[in-house]
Enzyme design. Sequence first.
Site, short mmCIF file in Angstrom:
data_model
loop_
_atom_site.label_atom_id
_atom_site.label_comp_id
_atom_site.label_asym_id
_atom_site.label_seq_id
_atom_site.Cartn_x
_atom_site.Cartn_y
_atom_site.Cartn_z
N ARG A 105 0.81 -1.22 0.00
CA ARG A 105 0.00 0.00 0.00
C ARG A 105 0.84 1.27 0.00
O ARG A 105 0.48 2.27 -0.61
CB ARG A 105 -0.87 0.05 1.26
CG ARG A 105 -2.18 -0.61 1.08
CD ARG A 105 -2.96 -0.61 2.36
NE ARG A 105 -4.15 -1.37 2.10
CZ ARG A 105 -5.34 -0.83 1.82
NH1 ARG A 105 -5.51 0.47 1.85
NH2 ARG A 105 -6.37 -1.59 1.54
N TYR A 212 2.28 -12.12 -3.51
CA TYR A 212 3.50 -11.32 -3.31
C TYR A 212 3.16 -9.85 -3.54
O TYR A 212 2.23 -9.53 -4.31
CB TYR A 212 4.58 -11.75 -4.30
CG TYR A 212 5.14 -13.14 -4.05
CD1 TYR A 212 5.92 -13.40 -2.92
CD2 TYR A 212 4.92 -14.17 -4.95
CE1 TYR A 212 6.45 -14.67 -2.69
CE2 TYR A 212 5.44 -15.44 -4.73
CZ TYR A 212 6.20 -15.68 -3.59
OH TYR A 212 6.71 -16.93 -3.36
N ASP A 292 -14.63 5.48 -0.07
CA ASP A 292 -15.28 4.84 1.08
C ASP A 292 -16.24 5.79 1.80
O ASP A 292 -17.12 5.32 2.52
CB ASP A 292 -14.21 4.38 2.10
CG ASP A 292 -13.66 3.00 1.77
OD1 ASP A 292 -13.95 2.47 0.68
OD2 ASP A 292 -12.93 2.45 2.63
C1 FAD Z 1 -8.29 -5.69 4.61
C2 FAD Z 1 -8.58 -4.80 3.44
C3 FAD Z 1 -8.04 -5.11 2.19
C4 FAD Z 1 -8.32 -4.30 1.08
N1 FAD Z 1 -7.78 -4.62 -0.14
C5 FAD Z 1 -8.08 -3.85 -1.21
C6 FAD Z 1 -7.51 -4.15 -2.50
O1 FAD Z 1 -6.75 -5.12 -2.66
N2 FAD Z 1 -7.85 -3.35 -3.56
C7 FAD Z 1 -8.69 -2.27 -3.42
O2 FAD Z 1 -8.95 -1.58 -4.41
N3 FAD Z 1 -9.21 -1.96 -2.20
C8 FAD Z 1 -8.92 -2.71 -1.12
N4 FAD Z 1 -9.44 -2.39 0.11
C9 FAD Z 1 -10.31 -1.22 0.23
C10 FAD Z 1 -9.51 0.07 0.35
O3 FAD Z 1 -8.53 -0.03 1.36
C11 FAD Z 1 -10.40 1.24 0.65
O4 FAD Z 1 -11.57 1.17 -0.12
C12 FAD Z 1 -9.68 2.53 0.34
O5 FAD Z 1 -8.59 2.68 1.22
C13 FAD Z 1 -10.62 3.72 0.45
O6 FAD Z 1 -9.92 4.88 0.14
P1 FAD Z 1 -10.49 6.29 0.57
O7 FAD Z 1 -9.49 7.29 0.08
O8 FAD Z 1 -11.90 6.43 0.16
O9 FAD Z 1 -10.51 6.25 2.17
P2 FAD Z 1 -9.32 6.04 3.20
O10 FAD Z 1 -8.21 5.26 2.61
O11 FAD Z 1 -9.94 5.55 4.46
O12 FAD Z 1 -8.76 7.50 3.45
C14 FAD Z 1 -9.48 8.46 4.18
C15 FAD Z 1 -8.49 9.51 4.67
O13 FAD Z 1 -9.25 10.57 5.26
C16 FAD Z 1 -8.62 10.96 6.46
N5 FAD Z 1 -9.65 11.58 7.31
C17 FAD Z 1 -10.69 10.96 7.93
N6 FAD Z 1 -11.42 11.86 8.62
C18 FAD Z 1 -10.84 13.08 8.42
C19 FAD Z 1 -11.15 14.40 8.89
N7 FAD Z 1 -12.18 14.65 9.69
N8 FAD Z 1 -10.35 15.42 8.48
C20 FAD Z 1 -9.28 15.19 7.65
N9 FAD Z 1 -8.93 13.94 7.21
C21 FAD Z 1 -9.73 12.90 7.59
C22 FAD Z 1 -8.07 9.66 7.03
O14 FAD Z 1 -7.04 9.90 7.98
C23 FAD Z 1 -7.55 8.99 5.76
O15 FAD Z 1 -6.23 9.35 5.44
C24 FAD Z 1 -9.16 -3.18 1.23
C25 FAD Z 1 -9.70 -2.87 2.48
C26 FAD Z 1 -9.41 -3.67 3.57
C27 FAD Z 1 -10.01 -3.33 4.89
#
Ligand code: FAD
Length: 386
Positions: A105, A212, A292
């Site tokens: 990641r 991997y 998300d």
């Molecule tokens: C075990 C696991 C395995 C996964 N494997 C995969 C995979 O292989 N491929 C894939 O595509 N997806 C995978 N996912 C899903 C993926 O990790 C998430 O969908 C992705 O990280 C979502 O990205 P995002 O930017 O929407 O949210 P996030 O990555 O959660 O980022 C949100 C950011 O917002 C910040 N934040 C939160 N609240 C505030 C606030 N009030 N003020 C300022 N900043 C804030 C947080 O600190 C964070 O940095 C996996 C998930 C899990 C749990």
Amino acid sequence: MRAKLSIAIVGAGMGGLAVAATLRRFGMEAHVYEQAPRVARIGAGIQMMPNSMQVLRRIGIEQRLRRVSFAPYSHLNRVWDTGEVTHELPMPEGLYGAPYLCMHRAELHDALLSALPAEVIHLGKKLVGLDQRGGGVVLAFADASTVRADAVIGADGVHSVVRDIIVGPDAPLHKGRIAYRAVFASALMSGRDIGPSRTKWWGVDRHIVTYYTSSERSEVYFVTSVPEPAEWLTRESWSAKGDVNELRAAYDGFHPDVRAVLEACPDCHKWAILEREPLARWSDGRVVLLGDACHPMTPYMAQGAATAIEDAAVLARCLDEVSGEDIEGAFRRYEAHRKPRTSLIQAISSANTWMKEGNADTAWLYGYNAWNAALDEAAAHTGGPA
Ligand SMILES: Cc1cc2nc3c(=O)[nH]c(=O)nc-3n(C[C@H](O)[C@H](O)[C@H](O)COP(=O)(O)OP(=O)(O)OC[C@H]3O[C@@H](n4cnc5c(N)ncnc54)[C@H](O)[C@@H]3O)c2cc1C
């Protein structure tokens, strides 16, 4: 000449960084506000499928990712104890016009950061409030600072504050399952190879995925899904430690290839698996959600980050087409195009049936290209659940 549209993005996860990069490609000014005081290296792997690689290609980080990533031969699905192959989908690059890569990641995060000037990332900025007024939005942070932007993108993850503000608070669904996961040196495997594919081992009520994460195959990664009787949930769970002995016990009786990985693993983290039903709406005025924050899903199709990255391309295209005029309309068009696709992926992912067996249609998922999909049609989602 109109002034450059200024967009404030809340959250520097995969979705937030990706949308900052896509907006900048269209000449918009994008600043990212992240609550964490520093960028941490999270010990986990991530799969990037061709649908998200198409977006990353145009952001300009494909070559960098190819150099560091493992390119699996196939999606391989096996029975937990006998190892019988139930379904295999080879993933040559020609199939969907982009590679399928597995990586750490931190490599993806660093690559996305490298596509942005350092001065547009603002760390230690925890959003606590939003105020829409005078054709713009004022963001308020926990450190008492404020900033004004033409529009706001909430890319702040499954516990999104932006979502709470514009849609209303409610808790994500936790259906009593957790993921254990770890990345560790392949050297600990005593020469045992985990194979050229991303392998999913399907048990009766649990599974484990192994692959991997580096081009030299120097790191092994696994991620599981197991029932967890206790209501275990923490917002900081990317760093919550798991008990490796409990993990090994949970996979007692699994195939020797799985046992070998778990025996070699020195320690692990655990993560509550959270999801939501599709939201009624993704935007309110000049504030919109992405990733998300609006469509969290179980990790079983490896599409959470991928769909956040797809969102980033489509949202930037919609904003570009209105030339800074009808921002609210651009947000509605983005939602209308994206929601049918992400809702279907949420549902299939929740059921955990994807590619378990049979010859399911995968083209609608991996063949989607967010850069040229028709914006006025719902994003491709034919083919139905696999
Ligand atoms: C075990 C696991 C395995 C996964 N494997 C995969 C995979 O292989 N491929 C894939 O595509 N997806 C995978 N996912 C899903 C993926 O990790 C998430 O969908 C992705 O990280 C979502 O990205 P995002 O930017 O929407 O949210 P996030 O990555 O959660 O980022 C949100 C950011 O917002 C910040 N934040 C939160 N609240 C505030 C606030 N009030 N003020 C300022 N900043 C804030 C947080 O600190 C964070 O940095 C996996 C998930 C899990 C749990």
